[in-house]
Scaffold this motif. Sequence first.
Motif, PDB file in Angstrom:
ATOM      1  N   ASN A   1       0.655  -1.079   0.106  1.00 39.87           N
ATOM      2  CA  ASN A   1       0.135  -0.158   0.145  1.00 39.87           C
ATOM      3  C   ASN A   1       0.683   1.138  -0.101  1.00 39.87           C
ATOM      4  O   ASN A   1       0.577   2.269  -0.888  1.00 39.87           O
ATOM      5  CB  ASN A   1      -1.069   0.215   1.412  1.00 39.87           C
ATOM      6  CG  ASN A   1      -1.884  -1.035   1.125  1.00 39.87           C
ATOM      7  OD1 ASN A   1      -2.311  -1.683   0.165  1.00 39.87           O
ATOM      8  ND2 ASN A   1      -2.427  -1.546   2.257  1.00 39.87           N
TER       9      ASN A   1
ATOM     10  N   THR B   1       0.774   4.643  -2.438  1.00 41.92           N
ATOM     11  CA  THR B   1       0.460   5.679  -1.832  1.00 41.92           C
ATOM     12  C   THR B   1       1.620   6.932  -1.490  1.00 41.92           C
ATOM     13  O   THR B   1       1.104   8.039  -1.544  1.00 41.92           O
ATOM     14  CB  THR B   1      -0.575   5.651  -0.650  1.00 41.92           C
ATOM     15  OG1 THR B   1       0.300   4.947   0.545  1.00 41.92           O
ATOM     16  CG2 THR B   1      -1.755   4.799  -1.067  1.00 41.92           C
TER      17      THR B   1
ATOM     18  N   ASP C   1      -9.371   7.116   2.488  1.00 45.11           N
ATOM     19  CA  ASP C   1      -8.395   8.042   1.883  1.00 45.11           C
ATOM     20  C   ASP C   1      -9.351   9.083   1.085  1.00 45.11           C
ATOM     21  O   ASP C   1      -8.841  10.345   1.231  1.00 45.11           O
ATOM     22  CB  ASP C   1      -7.617   7.328   0.387  1.00 45.11           C
ATOM     23  CG  ASP C   1      -6.334   6.433   1.115  1.00 45.11           C
ATOM     24  OD1 ASP C   1      -6.243   6.572   2.514  1.00 45.11           O
ATOM     25  OD2 ASP C   1      -5.879   5.813   0.055  1.00 45.11           O
TER      26      ASP C   1
ATOM     27  N   GLU D   1       0.044   5.811   6.720  1.00 46.09           N
ATOM     28  CA  GLU D   1       0.310   4.896   5.442  1.00 46.09           C
ATOM     29  C   GLU D   1       1.606   4.174   5.782  1.00 46.09           C
ATOM     30  O   GLU D   1       1.561   2.874   5.464  1.00 46.09           O
ATOM     31  CB  GLU D   1       0.793   5.772   4.025  1.00 46.09           C
ATOM     32  CG  GLU D   1      -0.590   6.270   3.673  1.00 46.09           C
ATOM     33  CD  GLU D   1      -1.667   5.348   3.179  1.00 46.09           C
ATOM     34  OE1 GLU D   1      -1.452   4.531   2.428  1.00 46.09           O
ATOM     35  OE2 GLU D   1      -2.742   5.537   4.075  1.00 46.09           O
TER      36      GLU D   1
ATOM     37  N   GLY E   1      -3.751   3.278  -5.096  1.00 48.07           N
ATOM     38  CA  GLY E   1      -2.873   3.851  -4.095  1.00 48.07           C
ATOM     39  C   GLY E   1      -2.130   5.027  -4.632  1.00 48.07           C
ATOM     40  O   GLY E   1      -1.869   5.848  -3.872  1.00 48.07           O
ATOM     41  N   ASN E   2      -1.428   4.780  -5.989  1.00 49.29           N
ATOM     42  CA  ASN E   2      -0.772   5.741  -6.605  1.00 49.29           C
ATOM     43  C   ASN E   2      -1.607   7.023  -6.753  1.00 49.29           C
ATOM     44  O   ASN E   2      -1.284   8.277  -6.472  1.00 49.29           O
ATOM     45  CB  ASN E   2      -0.350   5.405  -8.027  1.00 49.29           C
ATOM     46  CG  ASN E   2       0.652   6.316  -8.399  1.00 49.29           C
ATOM     47  OD1 ASN E   2       1.241   6.123  -9.816  1.00 49.29           O
ATOM     48  ND2 ASN E   2       1.303   7.259  -7.824  1.00 49.29           N
TER      49      ASN E   2
ATOM     50  N   SER F   1      -4.792   8.065  -5.290  1.00 44.00           N
ATOM     51  CA  SER F   1      -5.208   8.546  -4.040  1.00 44.00           C
ATOM     52  C   SER F   1      -3.837   9.412  -3.294  1.00 44.00           C
ATOM     53  O   SER F   1      -4.197  10.257  -2.761  1.00 44.00           O
ATOM     54  CB  SER F   1      -5.680   7.506  -3.134  1.00 44.00           C
ATOM     55  OG  SER F   1      -5.079   6.461  -2.786  1.00 44.00           O
ATOM     56  N   GLY F   2      -2.773   8.618  -3.191  1.00 45.01           N
ATOM     57  CA  GLY F   2      -1.550   9.307  -2.466  1.00 45.01           C
ATOM     58  C   GLY F   2      -1.451  10.446  -3.346  1.00 45.01           C
ATOM     59  O   GLY F   2      -0.838  11.527  -2.658  1.00 45.01           O
TER      60      GLY F   2
END
Length: 330
Positions: A38, A42, A119, A159, A256-257, A259-260
């Motif tokens: 994860n 993120t 997120d 995270e 994750g990419n 939302s991060g």
Amino acid sequence: MILTIMLLLASAGVIYLSCEYFVNSIEWAGVRLGVSKNAVGTVLAAFGTALPESVVTFVPVVFGHDAAQRNIGVGAALGGPLVLATVAYAVVGVVFLLNRKTHNGIFLSKRAASRLSRDQAWFMGIFVFKVALGLIVFTWKPWLGMLFLLAYAIYIWHEMRREDDGPTEEKLEPLKFRPQDTHPSTIWILLQTLIALIVIFAGSQLFVRQLTIVGPWLGMQPQTVALLFSPIATELPEILNAVIWVRQGKQSLAFGNISGAMMIQATIPSALGIIFTPWLLDRTLVWAAATTMISIFGLYLLLRRSALTPARLALFGMLYGLFAGSLFVI
């Protein structure tokens, strides 16, 4: 214009190829650092791919010679989350639909959906606050920019402490710089990551430069170009990373990419804008913020109700089309 279009296509192709190397090396970096899958998406991947849009905001707001130039940075700070919330998420749905036969129809696990919904809640809370600041005037507003940096630091801390959503989705592919090496050294991993980021950054800058030529040719003002077109270029690494990871069956990394990167866009560029500019949003920027919130809140509801499907996610891209069309009305 023919040369401009050719450079646009060439830079997009270069970014895609460099993203292939980046996602490969960043997964190896996650293994070396001992962080969860994860956090690879993120934090590590998002931080690397968010560099282009952060620079696009940083340069105008810090070194801009006048209010018009600084407004371009403010437009970019609002445009990034808009593109991620609509186009980037929609791309995940579209690519999955095109490759669903190779993924056994499994889109997102319940645990991954729960994490993704959290997120979105984080993002909405921060985003509403930064938009509200853009509607009022007071002298000590610049000091509040530090709160956004603190919020991102807290997000990273959470995270890095979180466990994976489940078992590894797919075996780790060999490092592209050392395809025959089953255990590549950290130096090779870092070298591939650094070179990929440099090429991504250079390609994104070339893409943005061509868009600044296309904008006036279409009769658009600089701030409109910054809001509508520049984020497409600067968010291209996240979008292409999503394409690559979904094709590999690694949807959690793709989500994750994105939302991060959205958390970075909601905090770091916003902090720069609040600290170095009056941070006052006109009706176009407010409408961009409203479109972003509509998309994220819709995604949040679908996730909470376990009703998110690839087809429904793909429809979120229509919101960006509606926003682009509405600009001419506004």
